[in-house]
Design an enzyme around this catalytic site. Structure first.
Site, mmCIF file in Angstrom:
data_model
loop_
_atom_site.group_PDB
_atom_site.id
_atom_site.type_symbol
_atom_site.label_atom_id
_atom_site.label_comp_id
_atom_site.label_asym_id
_atom_site.label_seq_id
_atom_site.Cartn_x
_atom_site.Cartn_y
_atom_site.Cartn_z
ATOM 1 N N GLY A 8 0.826 -1.214 0.000
ATOM 2 C CA GLY A 8 0.000 0.000 0.000
ATOM 3 C C GLY A 8 0.848 1.246 0.000
ATOM 4 N N LEU A 64 -1.795 -7.979 -3.126
ATOM 5 C CA LEU A 64 -2.065 -8.830 -1.954
ATOM 6 C C LEU A 64 -2.926 -10.038 -2.304
ATOM 7 C CD1 LEU A 64 -2.451 -5.954 0.588
ATOM 8 C CD2 LEU A 64 -0.950 -7.928 0.934
ATOM 9 N N GLY A 86 -1.566 -2.179 2.579
ATOM 10 C CA GLY A 86 -2.357 -2.363 1.355
ATOM 11 C C GLY A 86 -3.751 -2.848 1.702
ATOM 12 N N ALA A 87 -4.764 -2.251 1.104
ATOM 13 C CA ALA A 87 -6.146 -2.687 1.346
ATOM 14 C C ALA A 87 -7.103 -1.976 0.407
ATOM 15 C CB ALA A 87 -6.563 -2.379 2.783
ATOM 16 N N SER A 89 -9.750 0.058 0.998
ATOM 17 C CA SER A 89 -9.939 0.694 2.303
ATOM 18 C C SER A 89 -11.222 1.526 2.417
ATOM 19 C CB SER A 89 -8.728 1.593 2.599
ATOM 20 O OG SER A 89 -8.770 2.728 1.762
ATOM 21 N N THR A 132 -8.062 -1.377 12.341
ATOM 22 C CA THR A 132 -8.883 -0.175 12.211
ATOM 23 C C THR A 132 -9.950 -0.048 13.290
ATOM 24 O OG1 THR A 132 -10.624 0.779 10.823
ATOM 25 C CG2 THR A 132 -10.199 -1.542 10.509
ATOM 26 N N TYR A 156 -15.840 -4.531 4.825
ATOM 27 C CA TYR A 156 -14.469 -4.063 5.093
ATOM 28 C C TYR A 156 -14.056 -4.430 6.517
ATOM 29 C CZ TYR A 156 -10.820 -0.681 6.440
ATOM 30 O OH TYR A 156 -9.679 -0.091 6.938
ATOM 31 N N LYS A 160 -11.209 -7.006 7.874
ATOM 32 C CA LYS A 160 -10.126 -6.526 8.746
ATOM 33 C C LYS A 160 -10.128 -7.278 10.081
ATOM 34 C CE LYS A 160 -7.882 -3.088 6.620
ATOM 35 N NZ LYS A 160 -6.441 -2.881 6.583
HETATM 36 P P1 NAP Z 1 -5.463 4.219 0.968
HETATM 37 O O1 NAP Z 1 -5.004 5.622 0.779
HETATM 38 O O2 NAP Z 1 -6.770 3.771 0.408
HETATM 39 O O3 NAP Z 1 -4.298 3.263 0.401
HETATM 40 C C1 NAP Z 1 -4.506 1.888 0.218
HETATM 41 C C2 NAP Z 1 -3.307 1.316 -0.485
HETATM 42 O O4 NAP Z 1 -3.525 -0.082 -0.704
HETATM 43 C C3 NAP Z 1 -3.032 1.939 -1.863
HETATM 44 O O5 NAP Z 1 -1.644 2.001 -2.060
HETATM 45 C C4 NAP Z 1 -3.654 0.905 -2.798
HETATM 46 O O6 NAP Z 1 -3.088 0.927 -4.085
HETATM 47 C C5 NAP Z 1 -3.262 -0.364 -2.063
HETATM 48 N N1 NAP Z 1 -4.020 -1.536 -2.490
HETATM 49 C C6 NAP Z 1 -5.343 -1.636 -2.748
HETATM 50 N N2 NAP Z 1 -5.662 -2.869 -3.150
HETATM 51 C C7 NAP Z 1 -4.502 -3.571 -3.169
HETATM 52 C C8 NAP Z 1 -4.163 -4.886 -3.543
HETATM 53 N N3 NAP Z 1 -5.072 -5.754 -4.012
HETATM 54 N N4 NAP Z 1 -2.863 -5.282 -3.423
HETATM 55 C C9 NAP Z 1 -1.922 -4.418 -2.981
HETATM 56 N N5 NAP Z 1 -2.177 -3.141 -2.644
HETATM 57 C C10 NAP Z 1 -3.458 -2.730 -2.728
HETATM 58 O O7 NAP Z 1 -5.494 3.847 2.526
HETATM 59 P P2 NAP Z 1 -4.777 4.588 3.775
HETATM 60 O O8 NAP Z 1 -5.723 5.609 4.304
HETATM 61 O O9 NAP Z 1 -3.406 4.946 3.413
HETATM 62 O O10 NAP Z 1 -4.780 3.399 4.837
HETATM 63 C C11 NAP Z 1 -3.679 2.489 4.924
HETATM 64 C C12 NAP Z 1 -4.143 1.214 5.605
HETATM 65 O O11 NAP Z 1 -4.638 1.519 6.902
HETATM 66 C C13 NAP Z 1 -5.283 0.484 4.907
HETATM 67 O O12 NAP Z 1 -5.081 -0.892 5.123
HETATM 68 C C14 NAP Z 1 -6.522 0.944 5.642
HETATM 69 O O13 NAP Z 1 -7.529 -0.028 5.537
HETATM 70 C C15 NAP Z 1 -5.983 1.086 7.045
HETATM 71 N N6 NAP Z 1 -6.601 2.089 7.903
HETATM 72 C C16 NAP Z 1 -6.770 3.369 7.463
HETATM 73 C C17 NAP Z 1 -7.277 4.323 8.336
HETATM 74 C C18 NAP Z 1 -7.450 5.757 7.908
HETATM 75 O O14 NAP Z 1 -8.216 6.471 8.580
HETATM 76 N N7 NAP Z 1 -6.749 6.227 6.887
HETATM 77 C C19 NAP Z 1 -7.618 3.962 9.652
HETATM 78 C C20 NAP Z 1 -7.413 2.648 10.056
HETATM 79 C C21 NAP Z 1 -6.880 1.723 9.190
HETATM 80 P P3 NAP Z 1 -3.600 1.976 -5.219
HETATM 81 O O15 NAP Z 1 -2.925 3.290 -4.898
HETATM 82 O O16 NAP Z 1 -3.147 1.359 -6.473
HETATM 83 O O17 NAP Z 1 -5.091 2.078 -5.070
HETATM 84 O O1 F7E Z 2 -16.628 8.178 6.288
HETATM 85 C C1 F7E Z 2 -19.958 9.683 6.594
HETATM 86 C C2 F7E Z 2 -19.886 8.170 6.480
HETATM 87 O O2 F7E Z 2 -15.528 7.290 4.250
HETATM 88 C C3 F7E Z 2 -16.701 8.773 7.552
HETATM 89 C C4 F7E Z 2 -11.338 4.520 6.124
HETATM 90 O O3 F7E Z 2 -10.044 5.084 6.064
HETATM 91 O O4 F7E Z 2 -11.633 5.267 8.380
HETATM 92 C C5 F7E Z 2 -12.187 5.327 7.080
HETATM 93 O O5 F7E Z 2 -13.499 4.797 7.075
HETATM 94 C C6 F7E Z 2 -18.152 9.038 7.917
HETATM 95 C C7 F7E Z 2 -19.100 7.836 7.744
HETATM 96 O O6 F7E Z 2 -14.418 7.025 6.515
HETATM 97 C C8 F7E Z 2 -20.293 11.003 3.230
HETATM 98 O O7 F7E Z 2 -21.185 7.611 6.429
HETATM 99 C C9 F7E Z 2 -21.249 11.272 5.140
HETATM 100 O O8 F7E Z 2 -19.975 7.785 8.839
HETATM 101 O O9 F7E Z 2 -14.460 9.215 5.488
HETATM 102 P P1 F7E Z 2 -15.225 7.964 5.534
HETATM 103 P P2 F7E Z 2 -14.791 5.696 7.338
HETATM 104 O O10 F7E Z 2 -15.953 4.983 6.767
HETATM 105 O O11 F7E Z 2 -14.866 6.085 8.775
HETATM 106 C C10 F7E Z 2 -11.545 3.952 8.941
HETATM 107 C C11 F7E Z 2 -10.909 4.056 10.296
HETATM 108 C C12 F7E Z 2 -10.899 2.981 8.034
HETATM 109 O O12 F7E Z 2 -10.277 2.023 8.481
HETATM 110 C C13 F7E Z 2 -11.223 3.067 6.592
HETATM 111 O O13 F7E Z 2 -10.227 2.430 5.808
HETATM 112 O O14 F7E Z 2 -18.665 10.049 7.036
HETATM 113 N N1 F7E Z 2 -20.267 10.367 5.331
HETATM 114 N N2 F7E Z 2 -21.297 11.662 3.865
HETATM 115 C C14 F7E Z 2 -19.630 10.186 4.160
HETATM 116 N N3 F7E Z 2 -18.571 9.436 3.840
HETATM 117 C C15 F7E Z 2 -18.137 9.470 2.558
HETATM 118 N N4 F7E Z 2 -17.048 8.728 2.204
HETATM 119 N N5 F7E Z 2 -18.767 10.235 1.589
HETATM 120 C C16 F7E Z 2 -19.836 11.029 1.888
HETATM 121 O O15 F7E Z 2 -20.406 11.695 1.031
#
Ligand code: NAP
Ligand code: F7E
Length: 369
Positions: A8, A64, A86-87, A89, A132, A156, A160
């Site tokens: 990722g 992955l 990677g995910a 996500s 997460t 998702y 996870k």
């Molecule tokens: P992101 O910006 O969506 O990045 C996801 C990465 O995974 C990208 O590099 C994507 O590649 C890659 N990927 C997707 N499908 C894949 C596959 N089949 N094989 C290999 N790589 C793949 O996510 P992020 O916000 O950086 O989050 C990083 C990790 O933390 C994820 O696992 C996410 O679920 C987890 N997480 C995120 C948050 C958050 O709030 N950001 C919180 C908790 C956990 P492409 O660029 O080609 O799409």
């Molecule tokens: O939504 C609400 C939606 O898509 C946050 C990922 O990084 O964090 C992320 O997941 C909230 C939700 O993030 C829209 O319904 C309203 O309640 O930004 P989000 P998420 O679902 O919390 C966790 C920790 C991860 O692990 C995940 O990978 O916002 N919401 N209106 C909306 N959300 C989106 N995307 N778009 C809207 O228009």
């Protein structure tokens, strides 16, 4: 020199973590998916600048869903650390791609663990798994800590959950240094465009520059514990430097409604909003502005589109990161307000370039993401 593999690497966290590890003197190997369009925008500045980092950053094609490439890269690199970021996500999208999500986010983690085990690297290689706060889903306790039971609410989160437990199981069964970081939402100017914070800051910035009229949102009453990705990748690194392999929550301990993030984003650009209606009929209008930007008094800037609702929602997340604070000395530096301001400022700069293009005669279409 330590060697790290990051899956990722092209994502938000992958980019910030790569920068952090290169600064710390690591040799970094990123696994990136093959894409029909270039997908390395977030890391190009690190990859190309070979003088600064003296060729310590390498990219490998991989996925992955494919064990063979994971085994090959792990075998060739012999890493001290692996960060499995990677995910697929996106929570809303996981309802449309449940099987793919299970394969990549769940079984993908198993494939990586098995690669390390099969290659006899269980004693050498430390593994970070990107778990997460979505695991808490329908929350069983407020705030949520490492001891709070899980109740996942999306494909998702269920995928996870498998990844979380296979990480714990490989730690206990094979004595591997494998850890879960249970990270609450973290954002940045590099956040993917369809996550809610970035969707908001992009839309508000475009409206400010007259490039978009309004935005359509889903459930703006859910609450999230938002931090900055820069703080959180530092936490990931510290989790793998700890004496013993353990799971840690990383969170700010502050929860905020999506609606309040929207209000703050407009305030940053000197706009006061007035909200009307409820539920799917909720709307927002410009109540006042100071003429710095292209807003108009009375302009409708927000409507609700049920397309963005989730079949099952996670209503409230707020984390208790005392374990990370006490054992890792980890403390987030950013507040959600400073994060919001940084994202808005960055997107205004980004779309000023669009304005220049428009002036030069290029047509730019409205995008409701
Ligand atoms: P992101 O910006 O969506 O990045 C996801 C990465 O995974 C990208 O590099 C994507 O590649 C890659 N990927 C997707 N499908 C894949 C596959 N089949 N094989 C290999 N790589 C793949 O996510 P992020 O916000 O950086 O989050 C990083 C990790 O933390 C994820 O696992 C996410 O679920 C987890 N997480 C995120 C948050 C958050 O709030 N950001 C919180 C908790 C956990 P492409 O660029 O080609 O799409
Ligand atoms: O939504 C609400 C939606 O898509 C946050 C990922 O990084 O964090 C992320 O997941 C909230 C939700 O993030 C829209 O319904 C309203 O309640 O930004 P989000 P998420 O679902 O919390 C966790 C920790 C991860 O692990 C995940 O990978 O916002 N919401 N209106 C909306 N959300 C989106 N995307 N778009 C809207 O228009």
């Amino acid at each position: 020199m330590k060697k790290a593999i990051i899956t990722g690497v092209t994502g938000q966290d992958g980019a910030y973590l790569t920068e952090l590890l290169l600064e710390k003197g690591y040799e970094v190997h990123g696994i990136k998916r093959r894409s029909s369009l270039i997908n390395t925008e977030r890391i190009d500045h690190l990859y190309e600048d070979t003088h600064v980092y003296n060729k310590k950053f390498f990219l490998h094609y991989g996925d992955l869903s494919d064990s063979s490439n994971l085994i090959r890269v792990v075998q060739n690199v012999q890493p001290d650390e692996i960060y499995n970021l990677g995910a697929m996500s996106h929570v809303r999208v996981s309802f449309d791609l449940p099987e793919y999500c299970a394969d990549v986010d769940g079984i993908g983690t198993l494939r990586l663990m098995e690669a390390v085990r099969t290659l006899g690297l269980t004693e050498k290689t430390r593994i970070y798994q990107a778990s997460t706060s979505e695991l808490y889903g329908k929350v069983q306790e407020v705030p949520q800590s490492e001891k709070t039971p899980f109740y996942p609410r999306s494909p998702y989160a269920v995928a996870k959950m498998y990844a979380f437990w296979i990480t714990v199981n490989y730690r206990e069964a094979y004595n591997m240094f494998a850890c879960n970081g249970i990270l609450f939402n973290h954002e940045s100017p590099q956040r993917g465009e369809t996550f809610v914070t970035r969707k908001i800051t992009r839309a508000v910035a475009k409206m400010a520059l007259g490039l978009q009229d309004m935005m359509f949102m889903g459930n703006i009453h859910s609450q999230r514990d938002w931090g900055h990705a820069k703080d959180y990748v530092e936490g990931m690194y510290r989790i793998l430097q700890h004496d013993t392999p353990e799971d840690f929550v990383l969170a700010t301990g502050v929860t905020t409604k999506i609606k309040d993030f929207i209000i703050r984003a407009f305030e940053r650009l000197h706009v006061e909003l007035e909200f009307k209606g409820e539920g799917v009929d909720e709307t927002a209008y410009v109540k006042s502005h100071d003429n710095t930007y292209a807003f108009k008094t009375g302009q409708q800037v927000l409507a609700i589109d049920p397309r963005y609702f989730r079949p099952t929602e996670v209503d409230l997340l707020i984390g208790d990161a005392s374990k990370a604070r006490n054992l890792l000395g980890w403390e987030p530096k950013y507040t959600w307000q400073s994060l919001c301001d940084e994202m808005i400022d960055s997107d205004v700069e980004l779309f000023k370039k669009d304005t220049l293009l428009r002036k030069a005669g290029f047509e730019i279409k409205n995008q409701y993401e």
